[in-house]
Design an enzyme around this catalytic site. Structure first.
Site, PDB file in Angstrom:
ATOM      1  N   PRO A 136       0.818  -1.218   0.000  1.00  0.00           N
ATOM      2  CA  PRO A 136       0.000   0.000   0.000  1.00  0.00           C
ATOM      3  C   PRO A 136       0.854   1.271   0.000  1.00  0.00           C
ATOM      4  CG  PRO A 136      -0.525  -1.401   1.904  1.00  0.00           C
ATOM      5  CD  PRO A 136       0.627  -2.033   1.199  1.00  0.00           C
ATOM      6  N   GLU A 155       2.521  -8.173   8.703  1.00  0.00           N
ATOM      7  CA  GLU A 155       2.609  -6.709   8.838  1.00  0.00           C
ATOM      8  C   GLU A 155       3.496  -6.106   7.757  1.00  0.00           C
ATOM      9  OE1 GLU A 155       0.411  -5.437  10.996  1.00  0.00           O
ATOM     10  OE2 GLU A 155       0.083  -7.589  11.258  1.00  0.00           O
ATOM     11  N   ARG A 184      -2.328  -8.299 -20.980  1.00  0.00           N
ATOM     12  CA  ARG A 184      -3.275  -8.018 -22.064  1.00  0.00           C
ATOM     13  C   ARG A 184      -2.748  -6.965 -23.033  1.00  0.00           C
ATOM     14  NH1 ARG A 184      -8.362  -7.874 -21.364  1.00  0.00           N
ATOM     15  NH2 ARG A 184      -8.705  -5.912 -22.412  1.00  0.00           N
TER      16      ARG A 184
HETATM   17  N1  4GX Z   1      -1.666  -2.710  -3.116  1.00  0.00           N
HETATM   18  N2  4GX Z   1      -1.210  -5.224   0.828  1.00  0.00           N
HETATM   19  C1  4GX Z   1       0.976  -6.362   1.000  1.00  0.00           C
HETATM   20  C2  4GX Z   1       1.890  -6.930   3.209  1.00  0.00           C
HETATM   21  C3  4GX Z   1       3.043  -6.015   2.984  1.00  0.00           C
HETATM   22  C4  4GX Z   1       3.182  -4.800   3.665  1.00  0.00           C
HETATM   23  C5  4GX Z   1       4.297  -4.003   3.408  1.00  0.00           C
HETATM   24  C6  4GX Z   1       5.023  -5.608   1.842  1.00  0.00           C
HETATM   25  C7  4GX Z   1       5.217  -4.420   2.514  1.00  0.00           C
HETATM   26  C8  4GX Z   1      -1.589  -3.813  -1.208  1.00  0.00           C
HETATM   27  C9  4GX Z   1      -2.308  -2.859  -1.972  1.00  0.00           C
HETATM   28  C10 4GX Z   1      -1.941  -4.261   0.146  1.00  0.00           C
HETATM   29  C11 4GX Z   1      -1.418  -5.409   2.250  1.00  0.00           C
HETATM   30  C12 4GX Z   1      -0.291  -6.179   0.211  1.00  0.00           C
HETATM   31  C13 4GX Z   1      -0.124  -5.578   3.000  1.00  0.00           C
HETATM   32  N3  4GX Z   1       3.973  -6.401   2.080  1.00  0.00           N
HETATM   33  N4  4GX Z   1      -0.549  -4.175  -1.937  1.00  0.00           N
HETATM   34  N5  4GX Z   1       0.686  -6.636   2.415  1.00  0.00           N
HETATM   35  N6  4GX Z   1      -3.415  -2.206  -1.601  1.00  0.00           N
HETATM   36  O1  4GX Z   1      -2.876  -3.753   0.708  1.00  0.00           O
HETATM   37  O2  4GX Z   1      -0.589  -3.505  -3.110  1.00  0.00           O
END
Ligand code: 4GX
Length: 243
Positions: A90, A117, A155
């Site tokens: 995120p 986390e 795509r």
């Molecule tokens: N768009 N998430 C990843 C775990 C995490 C946290 C920090 C790496 C670094 C998300 C999104 C998303 C939730 C995927 C936390 N991994 N990823 N996850 N929205 O919400 O890409």
């Protein structure tokens, strides 16, 4: 052929999402080379542990760095040096149709899917060349974002979508929202298909669709109009519709 490697603790989630539809066909047709790696295969302990408690305390677990580093070494050895290593999170830059276009033109990229986390910061610092987010909401892991990125990029690889004109018609290729679509029956639950679409007047149908797309974009996503590719007729229509 576009080459993609995915690192995840849930490889079946990725495989299931890539097996169907346009992307599934692209893989079997040899237009797309995706390899999904189970992060647990790159652990060295008996229980294949991929997470640990956070230094400094606090809730939840953090993904350990070593399996990511070992997996990237294996990918480099087996598949060659990637053009990009993308962490889904995120905190990343918002993924967009322009981003999909850029990735589709690369030879090879790697997607890192985190859970818990988050991931040890050294993975971000040393391995990732960029960080992408698919939107401002919290998911349970990077697998669904990875599938979204693969689908949108795939795509745009020539031949993946059978009919080029349907990619060109895609709303974001033009920078506008799509016009309404109808199929048979011509009347359903008392609701008629717009007469012009049944008329066979192709020039009028084109005009109706262009205006319907403009109207919908103006109502729902006026921000898109700033960068949309509009011709003189479309600019004129917008000017008139505002007054
Ligand atoms: N768009 N998430 C990843 C775990 C995490 C946290 C920090 C790496 C670094 C998300 C999104 C998303 C939730 C995927 C936390 N991994 N990823 N996850 N929205 O919400 O890409």
């Amino acid at each position: 052929m576009l080459k993609i490697d995915v690192l995840t603790i849930f490889p079946r989630m990725i495989e299931a999402g890539l097996a169907e539809g346009v992307v599934g066909r692209a893989r079997t047709a040899g237009l797309l080379d995706v390899v999904v790696h189970n992060l647990r295969d790159f652990t060295t302990d008996k229980h294949h542990v991929v997470d640990d408690v956070p230094f400094g305390g606090g809730p939840g677990m953090v993904m350990k760095p070593e399996p990511f580093f070992a997996a990237l070494s294996a990918i480099r050895a087996q598949r060659g040096a990637p053009d990009a290593v993308i962490l889904l999170s995120p905190a990343g830059e918002r993924f967009s149709q322009d981003g999909a276009r850029r990735l589709s033109a690369l030879g090879h990229f790697v997607l890192l899917c985190g859970r818990y986390e988050g991931i040890d910061e050294r993975v971000r610092e040393v391995l990732a060349t960029e960080e992408l987010s698919i939107g401002d909401y919290v998911l349970s892991g990077g697998e669904i974002p990875a599938l979204a990125v693969i689908d949108a990029a795939a795509r745009l690889v020539p031949g993946v979508v059978g009919d080029d004109s349907s990619v060109e018609a895609d709303s974001f290729t033009r920078g506008l929202l799509d016009y309404p679509h109808y199929t048979r029956p011509a009347e359903f639950e008392g609701r008629q298909v717009p007469e012009v679409l049944l008329s066979g007047h192709h020039a009028e149908i084109r005009r109706w669709r262009r205006e319907a797309a403009l109207q919908r974009t103006q109502q729902r996503r006026p921000d898109l109009l700033a960068t949309a590719a509009l011709d003189a007729h479309e600019r004129e229509w917008l000017k008139r519709s505002k007054s």
